[in-house]
Design an enzyme around this catalytic site. Structure first.
Site, PDB file in Angstrom:
ATOM      1  N   ASN A 143       0.806  -1.224   0.000  1.00 26.94           N
ATOM      2  CA  ASN A 143       0.000   0.000   0.000  1.00 26.94           C
ATOM      3  C   ASN A 143       0.835   1.268   0.000  1.00 26.94           C
ATOM      4  O   ASN A 143       0.359   2.321  -0.444  1.00 26.94           O
ATOM      5  CB  ASN A 143      -0.948   0.017   1.206  1.00 26.94           C
ATOM      6  N   GLN A 171      -4.826  -3.800  -2.226  1.00 27.10           N
ATOM      7  CA  GLN A 171      -4.373  -2.909  -3.289  1.00 27.10           C
ATOM      8  C   GLN A 171      -4.295  -3.605  -4.645  1.00 27.10           C
ATOM      9  O   GLN A 171      -3.971  -2.962  -5.647  1.00 27.10           O
ATOM     10  CB  GLN A 171      -3.000  -2.328  -2.931  1.00 27.10           C
ATOM     11  N   HIS A 189     -13.607  -0.040  -0.653  1.00 24.96           N
ATOM     12  CA  HIS A 189     -13.341   1.359  -0.973  1.00 24.96           C
ATOM     13  C   HIS A 189     -11.986   1.590  -1.637  1.00 24.96           C
ATOM     14  O   HIS A 189     -11.682   2.705  -2.066  1.00 24.96           O
ATOM     15  CB  HIS A 189     -13.485   2.238   0.277  1.00 24.96           C
ATOM     16  N   THR A 225     -25.737  -7.965  11.340  1.00 29.38           N
ATOM     17  CA  THR A 225     -26.622  -7.747  10.202  1.00 29.38           C
ATOM     18  C   THR A 225     -25.856  -7.105   9.050  1.00 29.38           C
ATOM     19  O   THR A 225     -25.215  -6.074   9.223  1.00 29.38           O
ATOM     20  CB  THR A 225     -27.798  -6.833  10.602  1.00 29.38           C
ATOM     21  N   CYS A 307      -3.090   5.274   7.382  1.00 24.23           N
ATOM     22  CA  CYS A 307      -3.259   4.710   8.718  1.00 24.23           C
ATOM     23  C   CYS A 307      -2.222   5.238   9.701  1.00 24.23           C
ATOM     24  O   CYS A 307      -2.440   5.265  10.901  1.00 24.23           O
ATOM     25  CB  CYS A 307      -3.161   3.196   8.661  1.00 24.23           C
TER      26      CYS A 307
END
Length: 361
Positions: A143, A171, A189, A225, A307
Protein backbone atom coordinates in the site's frame (compact mmCIF):
# COMPACT_ATOMS: atom_id res chain seq x y z
CA UNK A 1 -8.96 20.19 -5.35
CA UNK A 2 -6.82 17.56 -7.11
CA UNK A 3 -7.01 14.06 -5.62
CA UNK A 4 -3.83 11.97 -5.84
CA UNK A 5 -4.23 9.60 -2.90
CA UNK A 6 -5.80 6.48 -4.39
CA UNK A 7 -4.05 4.12 -1.95
CA UNK A 8 -5.90 5.74 0.97
CA UNK A 9 -9.28 5.49 -0.73
CA UNK A 10 -10.82 5.78 -4.17
CA UNK A 11 -13.77 7.79 -5.51
CA UNK A 12 -17.06 5.92 -5.44
CA UNK A 13 -17.98 4.56 -8.89
CA UNK A 14 -21.31 5.90 -10.21
CA UNK A 15 -22.36 2.29 -10.82
CA UNK A 16 -21.74 1.47 -7.15
CA UNK A 17 -23.69 4.51 -5.98
CA UNK A 18 -26.65 3.63 -8.19
CA UNK A 19 -26.66 0.05 -6.90
CA UNK A 20 -26.64 1.25 -3.29
CA UNK A 21 -29.54 3.70 -3.59
CA UNK A 22 -32.09 0.95 -4.22
CA UNK A 23 -31.25 -0.62 -0.85
CA UNK A 24 -31.04 2.55 1.19
CA UNK A 25 -34.72 3.21 0.59
CA UNK A 26 -35.78 2.48 -2.96
CA UNK A 27 -38.38 4.12 -5.18
CA UNK A 28 -41.18 2.29 -3.37
CA UNK A 29 -39.79 2.98 0.08
CA UNK A 30 -39.27 -0.74 0.70
CA UNK A 31 -35.59 -1.23 0.06
CA UNK A 32 -34.51 -1.16 3.70
CA UNK A 33 -35.25 -4.77 4.62
CA UNK A 34 -33.06 -6.92 6.85
CA UNK A 35 -31.43 -9.58 4.63
CA UNK A 36 -31.68 -12.08 7.48
CA UNK A 37 -35.46 -11.78 7.76
CA UNK A 38 -37.68 -14.44 6.22
CA UNK A 39 -40.45 -12.17 4.90
CA UNK A 40 -40.67 -10.74 1.39
CA UNK A 41 -38.58 -7.60 2.02
CA UNK A 42 -35.95 -9.65 3.80
CA UNK A 43 -35.76 -12.18 0.97
CA UNK A 44 -35.37 -9.37 -1.58
CA UNK A 45 -32.53 -7.86 0.44
CA UNK A 46 -30.92 -11.29 0.83
CA UNK A 47 -31.07 -11.79 -2.94
CA UNK A 48 -29.22 -8.48 -3.42
CA UNK A 49 -26.53 -9.62 -0.98
CA UNK A 50 -26.08 -12.93 -2.78
CA UNK A 51 -25.84 -11.24 -6.18
CA UNK A 52 -23.12 -9.00 -4.73
CA UNK A 53 -21.35 -12.04 -3.28
CA UNK A 54 -21.29 -13.67 -6.71
CA UNK A 55 -19.90 -10.52 -8.31
CA UNK A 56 -17.17 -10.18 -5.70
CA UNK A 57 -16.32 -13.89 -6.01
CA UNK A 58 -15.86 -13.54 -9.78
CA UNK A 59 -12.49 -11.82 -9.24
CA UNK A 60 -11.16 -14.49 -6.88
CA UNK A 61 -9.66 -17.87 -7.80
CA UNK A 62 -12.27 -20.49 -8.74
CA UNK A 63 -13.97 -22.17 -5.81
CA UNK A 64 -13.91 -20.96 -2.24
CA UNK A 65 -16.38 -18.75 -0.46
CA UNK A 66 -16.73 -15.04 0.23
CA UNK A 67 -17.45 -13.86 3.77
CA UNK A 68 -18.57 -10.24 3.98
CA UNK A 69 -16.92 -8.15 6.71
CA UNK A 70 -16.75 -4.49 7.70
CA UNK A 71 -13.46 -4.15 5.82
CA UNK A 72 -10.06 -5.71 5.31
CA UNK A 73 -8.97 -5.20 8.92
CA UNK A 74 -11.80 -7.37 10.19
CA UNK A 75 -11.16 -9.90 7.43
CA UNK A 76 -7.49 -10.12 8.40
CA UNK A 77 -8.34 -10.54 12.07
CA UNK A 78 -10.77 -13.33 11.21
CA UNK A 79 -8.09 -15.06 9.12
CA UNK A 80 -5.32 -14.78 11.71
CA UNK A 81 -7.39 -15.40 14.84
CA UNK A 82 -9.81 -17.89 13.31
CA UNK A 83 -7.21 -20.41 12.12
CA UNK A 84 -5.26 -22.88 14.19
CA UNK A 85 -2.11 -24.84 13.43
CA UNK A 86 -1.27 -28.43 14.12
CA UNK A 87 0.80 -29.63 17.04
CA UNK A 88 3.75 -27.31 17.62
CA UNK A 89 2.54 -24.85 14.93
CA UNK A 90 1.51 -21.65 16.70
CA UNK A 91 3.41 -18.67 15.23
CA UNK A 92 2.65 -16.24 12.38
CA UNK A 93 5.31 -15.23 9.84
CA UNK A 94 4.64 -12.00 7.95
CA UNK A 95 6.59 -9.66 5.72
CA UNK A 96 8.21 -6.62 7.31
CA UNK A 97 6.13 -4.36 5.03
CA UNK A 98 2.67 -5.73 5.86
CA UNK A 99 -0.14 -3.38 6.81
CA UNK A 100 -0.53 -2.89 10.56
CA UNK A 101 -3.75 -4.92 10.43
CA UNK A 102 -1.52 -7.95 9.85
CA UNK A 103 1.53 -6.96 11.88
CA UNK A 104 -0.27 -5.70 14.98
CA UNK A 105 -2.69 -8.62 15.01
CA UNK A 106 0.13 -11.17 14.74
CA UNK A 107 2.12 -9.41 17.46
CA UNK A 108 -0.89 -9.38 19.78
CA UNK A 109 -0.96 -13.18 19.69
CA UNK A 110 2.57 -13.34 21.09
CA UNK A 111 4.42 -15.62 18.66
CA UNK A 112 5.46 -14.08 15.37
CA UNK A 113 8.33 -13.71 12.92
CA UNK A 114 9.05 -10.89 10.50
CA UNK A 115 10.18 -11.84 7.00
CA UNK A 116 12.76 -9.44 5.55
CA UNK A 117 12.46 -7.61 2.24
CA UNK A 118 15.01 -6.57 -0.36
CA UNK A 119 15.85 -2.98 -1.28
CA UNK A 120 13.46 -3.20 -4.24
CA UNK A 121 10.61 -3.85 -1.79
CA UNK A 122 10.00 -7.53 -2.54
CA UNK A 123 9.85 -10.03 0.29
CA UNK A 124 12.89 -12.31 -0.05
CA UNK A 125 11.71 -15.77 -1.00
CA UNK A 126 15.00 -17.42 0.02
CA UNK A 127 14.85 -17.03 3.77
CA UNK A 128 14.09 -19.37 6.62
CA UNK A 129 10.84 -19.48 8.55
CA UNK A 130 10.51 -20.84 12.08
CA UNK A 131 9.45 -24.48 12.19
CA UNK A 132 6.45 -23.54 14.34
CA UNK A 133 4.93 -21.26 11.66
CA UNK A 134 1.21 -21.98 11.23
CA UNK A 135 0.36 -19.02 9.01
CA UNK A 136 2.34 -16.99 6.46
CA UNK A 137 1.08 -13.53 5.49
CA UNK A 138 2.44 -11.65 2.47
CA UNK A 139 0.44 -8.93 0.73
CA UNK A 140 0.10 -8.90 -3.06
CA UNK A 141 0.66 -5.17 -3.65
CA UNK A 142 2.17 -2.96 -0.97
CA UNK A 143 0.00 0.00 0.00
CA UNK A 144 2.89 2.42 0.52
CA UNK A 145 5.30 1.70 -2.32
CA UNK A 146 3.13 -0.26 -4.76
CA UNK A 147 5.57 -3.14 -5.15
CA UNK A 148 4.02 -6.42 -6.31
CA UNK A 149 5.09 -9.29 -4.07
CA UNK A 150 6.01 -12.85 -5.17
CA UNK A 151 2.86 -14.25 -3.57
CA UNK A 152 2.75 -17.34 -5.79
CA UNK A 153 6.15 -18.39 -4.46
CA UNK A 154 5.21 -17.56 -0.88
CA UNK A 155 2.05 -19.62 -1.18
CA UNK A 156 4.23 -22.52 -2.30
CA UNK A 157 6.66 -21.94 0.59
CA UNK A 158 3.77 -21.94 3.06
CA UNK A 159 2.48 -25.25 1.70
CA UNK A 160 5.95 -26.79 1.98
CA UNK A 161 6.09 -25.67 5.61
CA UNK A 162 2.65 -27.16 6.30
CA UNK A 163 1.34 -23.66 7.01
CA UNK A 164 -1.59 -21.64 5.71
CA UNK A 165 -1.12 -18.62 3.46
CA UNK A 166 -2.98 -15.34 3.93
CA UNK A 167 -2.79 -12.66 1.26
CA UNK A 168 -3.80 -9.04 1.84
CA UNK A 169 -4.99 -8.18 -1.68
CA UNK A 170 -6.50 -4.81 -0.76
CA UNK A 171 -4.37 -2.91 -3.29
CA UNK A 172 -4.52 -5.65 -5.94
CA UNK A 173 -8.15 -6.72 -6.13
CA UNK A 174 -9.97 -5.17 -9.07
CA UNK A 175 -6.70 -3.98 -10.61
CA UNK A 176 -4.67 -7.10 -11.38
CA UNK A 177 -5.37 -10.81 -11.20
CA UNK A 178 -5.54 -11.99 -7.60
CA UNK A 179 -3.26 -14.98 -7.11
CA UNK A 180 -3.95 -18.15 -5.16
CA UNK A 181 -3.91 -18.38 -1.38
CA UNK A 182 -5.72 -20.09 1.45
CA UNK A 183 -7.34 -16.80 2.49
CA UNK A 184 -7.51 -13.40 0.80
CA UNK A 185 -8.62 -10.11 2.40
CA UNK A 186 -10.01 -7.14 0.45
CA UNK A 187 -11.78 -3.83 1.05
CA UNK A 188 -14.38 -2.27 -1.27
CA UNK A 189 -13.34 1.36 -0.97
CA UNK A 190 -9.92 0.68 -2.47
CA UNK A 191 -11.42 -0.03 -5.92
CA UNK A 192 -14.31 2.46 -6.17
CA UNK A 193 -16.74 0.72 -3.83
CA UNK A 194 -18.19 2.07 -0.55
CA UNK A 195 -16.38 2.31 2.77
CA UNK A 196 -17.43 0.05 5.61
CA UNK A 197 -17.51 -3.26 3.74
CA UNK A 198 -14.87 -5.81 2.77
CA UNK A 199 -14.50 -9.54 2.46
CA UNK A 200 -12.43 -12.56 3.34
CA UNK A 201 -12.17 -15.21 0.63
CA UNK A 202 -11.58 -18.71 2.03
CA UNK A 203 -10.53 -21.63 -0.14
CA UNK A 204 -12.64 -24.77 -0.27
CA UNK A 205 -11.91 -27.24 2.50
CA UNK A 206 -10.59 -24.71 5.01
CA UNK A 207 -12.54 -24.35 8.25
CA UNK A 208 -12.26 -21.28 10.46
CA UNK A 209 -13.60 -20.68 13.95
CA UNK A 210 -15.62 -17.58 14.76
CA UNK A 211 -13.79 -14.79 16.57
CA UNK A 212 -16.91 -12.96 17.69
CA UNK A 213 -20.19 -14.36 18.93
CA UNK A 214 -23.67 -13.23 18.05
CA UNK A 215 -26.33 -14.13 15.54
CA UNK A 216 -24.22 -16.50 13.49
CA UNK A 217 -24.61 -14.69 10.19
CA UNK A 218 -22.17 -15.32 7.33
CA UNK A 219 -22.02 -19.05 7.85
CA UNK A 220 -21.41 -18.72 11.56
CA UNK A 221 -18.09 -16.96 10.98
CA UNK A 222 -19.09 -13.31 11.16
CA UNK A 223 -22.07 -12.22 13.24
CA UNK A 224 -23.93 -9.01 12.55
CA UNK A 225 -26.62 -7.75 10.20
CA UNK A 226 -25.27 -7.15 6.71
CA UNK A 227 -26.01 -3.91 4.88
CA UNK A 228 -27.61 -4.73 1.52
CA UNK A 229 -26.66 -1.24 0.30
CA UNK A 230 -22.97 -1.65 1.11
CA UNK A 231 -22.89 -5.17 -0.31
CA UNK A 232 -24.67 -4.06 -3.49
CA UNK A 233 -22.20 -1.20 -3.96
CA UNK A 234 -19.33 -3.61 -3.34
CA UNK A 235 -20.67 -6.02 -5.94
CA UNK A 236 -21.29 -3.31 -8.52
CA UNK A 237 -17.75 -1.98 -8.05
CA UNK A 238 -16.36 -5.51 -8.51
CA UNK A 239 -18.41 -6.03 -11.67
CA UNK A 240 -17.21 -2.71 -13.12
CA UNK A 241 -13.58 -3.45 -12.19
CA UNK A 242 -13.72 -6.86 -13.86
CA UNK A 243 -15.16 -5.43 -17.07
CA UNK A 244 -12.70 -2.56 -17.40
CA UNK A 245 -9.53 -3.92 -15.78
CA UNK A 246 -7.46 -3.73 -18.96
CA UNK A 247 -8.80 -0.27 -19.81
CA UNK A 248 -8.03 1.04 -16.34
CA UNK A 249 -4.52 -0.43 -16.41
CA UNK A 250 -3.77 1.21 -19.76
CA UNK A 251 -4.96 4.60 -18.50
CA UNK A 252 -2.96 4.28 -15.28
CA UNK A 253 0.20 3.27 -17.15
CA UNK A 254 -0.05 6.48 -19.20
CA UNK A 255 -0.43 8.53 -16.02
CA UNK A 256 2.59 6.73 -14.49
CA UNK A 257 4.77 7.49 -17.53
CA UNK A 258 3.84 11.18 -17.41
CA UNK A 259 4.37 11.42 -13.65
CA UNK A 260 7.80 9.81 -13.91
CA UNK A 261 8.67 12.27 -16.63
CA UNK A 262 7.58 15.27 -14.56
CA UNK A 263 9.37 14.06 -11.42
CA UNK A 264 12.62 13.27 -13.22
CA UNK A 265 15.47 13.59 -10.74
CA UNK A 266 13.41 12.34 -7.78
CA UNK A 267 14.38 8.94 -6.36
CA UNK A 268 11.85 6.13 -6.74
CA UNK A 269 11.19 4.05 -3.61
CA UNK A 270 10.80 0.39 -4.52
CA UNK A 271 10.98 -1.52 -7.77
CA UNK A 272 10.16 0.27 -11.01
CA UNK A 273 9.19 -3.00 -12.68
CA UNK A 274 7.39 -5.19 -10.13
CA UNK A 275 4.90 -2.49 -9.32
CA UNK A 276 1.29 -1.41 -9.60
CA UNK A 277 1.71 1.79 -11.60
CA UNK A 278 -1.04 3.66 -9.81
CA UNK A 279 1.37 4.12 -6.88
CA UNK A 280 4.33 6.50 -7.18
CA UNK A 281 6.42 6.73 -4.00
CA UNK A 282 9.34 9.13 -4.48
CA UNK A 283 11.78 11.16 -2.43
CA UNK A 284 14.00 14.21 -2.68
CA UNK A 285 16.84 14.66 -0.19
CA UNK A 286 16.26 17.57 2.16
CA UNK A 287 12.55 17.85 1.38
CA UNK A 288 10.34 19.11 4.21
CA UNK A 289 7.22 17.07 3.48
CA UNK A 290 5.03 18.78 6.09
CA UNK A 291 5.77 22.16 4.55
CA UNK A 292 5.30 20.71 1.07
CA UNK A 293 1.82 19.46 1.93
CA UNK A 294 0.92 22.84 3.40
CA UNK A 295 2.20 24.79 0.41
CA UNK A 296 0.61 22.46 -2.15
CA UNK A 297 -2.68 22.38 -0.28
CA UNK A 298 -4.71 22.16 -3.49
CA UNK A 299 -3.39 18.62 -4.00
CA UNK A 300 -4.37 15.60 -1.90
CA UNK A 301 -1.36 13.29 -1.60
CA UNK A 302 0.33 11.37 1.17
CA UNK A 303 3.50 11.40 3.19
CA UNK A 304 3.01 7.70 3.93
CA UNK A 305 0.07 5.40 4.55
CA UNK A 306 -3.15 7.06 5.71
CA UNK A 307 -3.26 4.71 8.72
CA UNK A 308 0.03 6.07 10.08
CA UNK A 309 -0.27 9.74 9.09
CA UNK A 310 0.21 12.15 11.97
CA UNK A 311 2.19 9.64 14.05
CA UNK A 312 5.50 11.40 13.38
CA UNK A 313 7.18 8.02 12.92
CA UNK A 314 9.05 7.16 9.72
CA UNK A 315 7.25 4.64 7.51
CA UNK A 316 8.05 1.07 8.59
CA UNK A 317 7.86 0.10 4.92
CA UNK A 318 10.48 2.61 3.82
CA UNK A 319 12.66 1.67 6.77
CA UNK A 320 12.34 -2.02 5.83
CA UNK A 321 13.75 -1.39 2.34
CA UNK A 322 16.81 0.29 3.82
CA UNK A 323 15.97 4.01 3.85
CA UNK A 324 17.26 6.16 6.68
CA UNK A 325 14.84 8.12 8.88
CA UNK A 326 15.76 11.27 6.95
CA UNK A 327 15.14 9.62 3.58
CA UNK A 328 11.85 8.12 4.73
CA UNK A 329 10.67 11.49 6.00
CA UNK A 330 11.55 13.15 2.69
CA UNK A 331 9.31 10.78 0.72
CA UNK A 332 5.84 11.35 -0.71
CA UNK A 333 3.28 9.01 -2.23
CA UNK A 334 1.11 9.92 -5.21
CA UNK A 335 -1.80 7.63 -6.06
CA UNK A 336 -3.90 7.88 -9.19
CA UNK A 337 -6.43 5.76 -11.04
CA UNK A 338 -9.57 5.44 -13.11
CA UNK A 339 -10.98 8.91 -12.54
CA UNK A 340 -7.67 10.81 -12.62
CA UNK A 341 -7.39 12.88 -15.78
CA UNK A 342 -4.04 13.62 -17.37
CA UNK A 343 -4.77 17.32 -16.85
CA UNK A 344 -5.32 16.82 -13.12
CA UNK A 345 -2.16 14.75 -12.79
CA UNK A 346 -0.08 17.40 -14.54
CA UNK A 347 -1.61 20.26 -12.55
CA UNK A 348 -1.07 18.41 -9.27
CA UNK A 349 2.52 17.56 -10.14
CA UNK A 350 3.24 21.17 -11.06
CA UNK A 351 1.89 22.36 -7.70
CA UNK A 352 4.08 19.88 -5.82
CA UNK A 353 7.16 20.70 -7.89
CA UNK A 354 6.67 24.45 -7.42
CA UNK A 355 6.29 23.95 -3.66
CA UNK A 356 9.47 21.84 -3.61
CA UNK A 357 11.36 24.45 -5.62
CA UNK A 358 10.31 27.09 -3.06
CA UNK A 359 12.30 25.05 -0.52
CA UNK A 360 15.34 25.21 -2.76
CA UNK A 361 14.95 21.48 -3.55
Amino acid sequence: MIYLDYQATTPLAPEARDAMLRWLDGPDGQGFGNPHSSHRMGRAAAAAVELARDRVAALFPAGGKVIFTSGATEAINLAIRGTKGGKGKDSVSFSAIEHSAVGDTARSLGKFHELNVAQDGQCNIKQDMPADTRLVAVMQVNNEIGVIQPTVEWHRRAKEANALFLCDAVQAYGKIEVTGADMIAISAHKFHGPKGVGALWIRDGLDLTEVQTGGGQEGGLRSGTLSPALCAGFGAAAKEAKERMAQDAEHIAALWDRAREMFAGWELNGSADARWKGNLNIRKDGLDVARLMSDARNVCFSAGSACASGSGRPSHVLKAIGLSDKQAKSSIRLGFGRYTSMEDLEAGARSILEAAEAQGI
